[in-house]
Enzyme design. Structure first.
Site, short mmCIF file in Angstrom:
data_model
loop_
_atom_site.label_atom_id
_atom_site.label_comp_id
_atom_site.label_asym_id
_atom_site.label_seq_id
_atom_site.Cartn_x
_atom_site.Cartn_y
_atom_site.Cartn_z
CG ASP B 88 6.63 -4.37 -1.25
OD1 ASP B 88 6.77 -5.39 -0.60
OD2 ASP B 88 6.56 -3.00 -0.72
CG HIS B 95 0.85 -3.34 6.94
ND1 HIS B 95 1.52 -2.03 7.34
CD2 HIS B 95 1.08 -2.96 5.31
CE1 HIS B 95 1.92 -1.26 6.31
NE2 HIS B 95 1.58 -1.71 5.16
NE ARG B 104 -8.91 2.35 2.34
CZ ARG B 104 -7.56 2.14 2.16
NH1 ARG B 104 -6.73 2.81 1.45
NH2 ARG B 104 -7.08 0.99 2.55
CD GLU B 160 5.97 -0.02 3.66
OE1 GLU B 160 5.96 -0.81 2.82
OE2 GLU B 160 4.67 0.55 3.86
CD GLU B 162 7.97 -4.92 2.69
OE1 GLU B 162 8.02 -5.70 1.66
OE2 GLU B 162 7.56 -3.80 2.36
CG ASP B 194 9.13 -1.11 0.33
OD1 ASP B 194 9.98 -0.52 -0.45
OD2 ASP B 194 8.15 -0.81 0.19
NE ARG B 198 4.60 4.79 5.62
CZ ARG B 198 4.43 3.61 5.11
NH1 ARG B 198 3.75 3.38 3.83
NH2 ARG B 198 5.07 2.67 5.65
CD GLN B 201 2.91 4.81 0.33
OE1 GLN B 201 3.83 5.09 1.13
NE2 GLN B 201 2.01 3.87 0.41
CE1 TYR B 205 -3.36 7.31 -1.48
CE2 TYR B 205 -3.78 4.61 -2.14
CZ TYR B 205 -4.19 5.80 -1.56
OH TYR B 205 -5.19 5.79 -0.61
CE LYS B 214 5.37 1.74 -0.31
NZ LYS B 214 5.57 0.99 0.89
CB THR B 218 14.13 -1.39 -1.75
OG1 THR B 218 12.99 -0.38 -2.42
CG2 THR B 218 13.46 -2.36 -0.83
CB THR B 306 4.48 -3.47 6.27
OG1 THR B 306 4.94 -2.59 5.60
CG2 THR B 306 4.91 -3.06 7.65
CD GLU B 320 1.29 -0.92 10.53
OE1 GLU B 320 0.80 -2.04 10.70
OE2 GLU B 320 2.47 -1.03 9.67
#
Lengths: 374, 374
Positions: B88, B95, B104, B160, B162, B194, B198, B201, B205, B214, B218, B306, B320
């Site tokens: 992926d 995105h 961040r 997501e 994709e 996908d 959140r 994750q 991560y 994840k 999928t 994504t 988002e």
């Protein structure tokens, strides 16, 4: 008895290791109820058969062992099973601490999540190769100290000495595997060298983790040691603080596996990583991997991550042994921080068996330069 | 013609989509040289056959199209091919920028490597499911705002949207695939959801990337659109700065694929992500994936990451669309930031074909609660 798959006189057969020879299990099982498990010459059917059958085969194979012995040198060992998904963990506190100190000298060595869960990621199953296959030095992007981007063959090619667990019995998607069911799903153990290009890895890995720095090749031993042979090798894990969540609680069983690894570079012993000291135990890795409902498939390979002990000569990577190149190893063949073309790395391991020490299959691989572009 | 695999009267067959019906290619090809490609009812043999055969089948199938048409409702669609490795990427600048701003807020939205290489990671191939299969809400660890660790069903379950590329022709380990060889290796395109937890994750991560957030599921479309049908859909990629390294140079060919995606939640349109605007193009993803010598296998699934466009209604994830829950979507069925049990998400896409618009196979999935522990 360790199990493998080999080419013998042009035919693919399943073999059982008997000292310096191998028993042709595909031939020896003919006429028995177990013959279909060995017919295609890989371990795939045996892995899928489940623990009761594994134990029945184990018992039956003892009576076969006088027949069909083949000297090892007449065999070409093959990848013993079809690798489904390959997951790699990061379960050694010493390794994670060393890496943290090297790459994040101003921060905490361990990330905040490290003692709460076994950190892991998926690797590339399609590039898992059997011991003895040459490894081509990968090319890729790396960031130089001046900030510029260099493209070319990796200059910081490394090893990671690891232990791998081979899944036999699958599980259903959506249903976690409890920690107590480890031995129902895992057939056995192999040794793993998770080759790593540190320069590629350090540039690419934020924020989604290792990718091309690892995906070019992962070597596994040709021989798989069944859990049945390792009954006597389980021991107590280190003290964990904080206490693991209930799904990761591996007490009171002795959940750590006492394997003594040795790493040799061009024949010279460079490290003796102790697997017993891993912070996260094999049953915890399996329970964590499936707690979100991810299913297991026959052939899943679950690796421990680099095995490093607290002593300098117990570190399972050159990154740690040479402290990122600042303290090169002094070897008979010369100074070494990372791997040169032609270097050969061999990882071996022993464990306490019921009747004395047992030897796991070794994993070895040699670095070769990329072929010239035509 | 889109290709798929289905159960029909208890038999597994390969099917070609013809409007609201399907051609039984396993039956229609009988007696032709192509019959072995469809015999096992999956696309695996066709994928492995390579581009000249794909084109010959494409031409021959036109003459078969009058026979053996089956109404779609008589078919149970299956996973169309055996997924080898699942990779992926993270190829949409919008995105990656949105995610960076959300998680961040005080740093740069894009990491320093983002415009130098297509960031990617390996996902779990064994939990790829076909469109229509229910998705069980995963459990896992998450860190609460007060720093405590919560274990339980995910509270921030996301999608997501994709696009996936299905590899047919394999490549050799140690030999990169040049960017110009994209169509030699890739058979066609599917749609991918996908699913992402959140909360799981974001806690797990660092530093090795997404794992249990994840790996629970999928979803991919049941129908694969061959590249041959998308000839007219290629267009110019966005301007890239800095210029990609030579191995990633996709000029002067029109390397971007113009697919218009639509995302529906419980039937209501919530987004229209434009695939043409992806910063990194499909040929770049393939070239990057193999530049370190990683080999391709038949059945490799390479997803884009994504797909998000610059407009608010072009974002491909609820993270988002709801800006991490701070701006919930106002839907006919109520307010929504992340997925509730029972929610159904459907992703569709169209493209410009040689003879008018063509429709890709949709990918749909419904969230179900975890079964109660017995």
């Amino acid at each position: 008895m360790n199990y493998g798959s080999a080419l013998y006189h042009g035919r693919r057969i399943v073999v059982g290791r008997v000292g310096d020879a191998a028993l042709d299990l595909t031939a020896a099982s003919l006429g028995s109820e177990f013959a279909p498990l060995f017919a295609d010459g890989s371990l795939d059917a045996l892995l899928a058969a489940g623990r009761p059958t594994w134990q029945a085969v184990h018992a039956a194979a003892a009576s076969w062992a006088e027949h069909d012995l083949i000297p090892l040198e007449e065999l070409t060992m093959l990848l013993p099973f079809t690798v489904a998904d390959y997951v790699d963990f990061y379960a050694s506190e010493q390794h994670a601490t060393n890496v943290g100190r090297i790459f994040r000298p101003d921060g905490d060595a361990l990330t905040p999540n490290w003692k709460h869960l076994p950190i892991g990621y998926h690797g590339r199953a399609g590039t898992v190769v059997v011991s003895g296959v040459d490894v081509v030095r990968p090319s890729g992007q790396a960031r130089e100290p001046d900030g510029s981007i260099r493209f070319g063959p990796s200059r910081r090619l490394d090893i990671e000495a690891e232990v791998g667990f081979v899944v036999g019995t699958p599980s259903r998607q959506g249903i976690p595997v409890p920690i107590a069911d480890f031995a129902e799903h895992v057939f056995g153990v192999c040794l793993v060298n998770d080759w790593s290009a540190r320069d590629i890895q350090s540039w690419e890995y934020v924020p989604l983790g290792p990718f091309l720095g690892k995906s070019f090749a992962t070597s596994i031993s040709a021989w798989i040691t069944p859990l049945d042979d390792l009954d006597a090798a389980w021991t107590a894990p280190p003290v964990r603080n904080p206490a693991p969540l209930p799904y990761l609680d591996d007490s009171p069983s002795p959940a750590a596996l006492d394997l003594a690894l040795e790493v040799r570079l061009n024949g010279e012993l460079i490290s003796r990583p102790p697997f017993a000291g891993m912070y996260w135990t094999p049953p915890q890795l399996l329970a964590h991997l499936t707690v979100n409902g991810a299913s297991l498939r026959t052939g899943d390979l679950i690796a421990s991550g680099t095995v490093s002990g607290p002593e300098r000569d117990q570190r399972g990577s050159l990154l740690e042994l040479s402290w990122n190149g600042t303290e090169p190893l002094q070897l008979a063949g010369g100074e070494r921080s990372f791997l040169l073309d032609g270097d050969e790395v061999t990882i071996t391991a022993t464990a306490l068996g019921r009747e004395g020490p047992i030897t796991l299959g070794e994993v070895t691989g040699r670095i070769v330069a990329q072929p010239a572009t035509p």
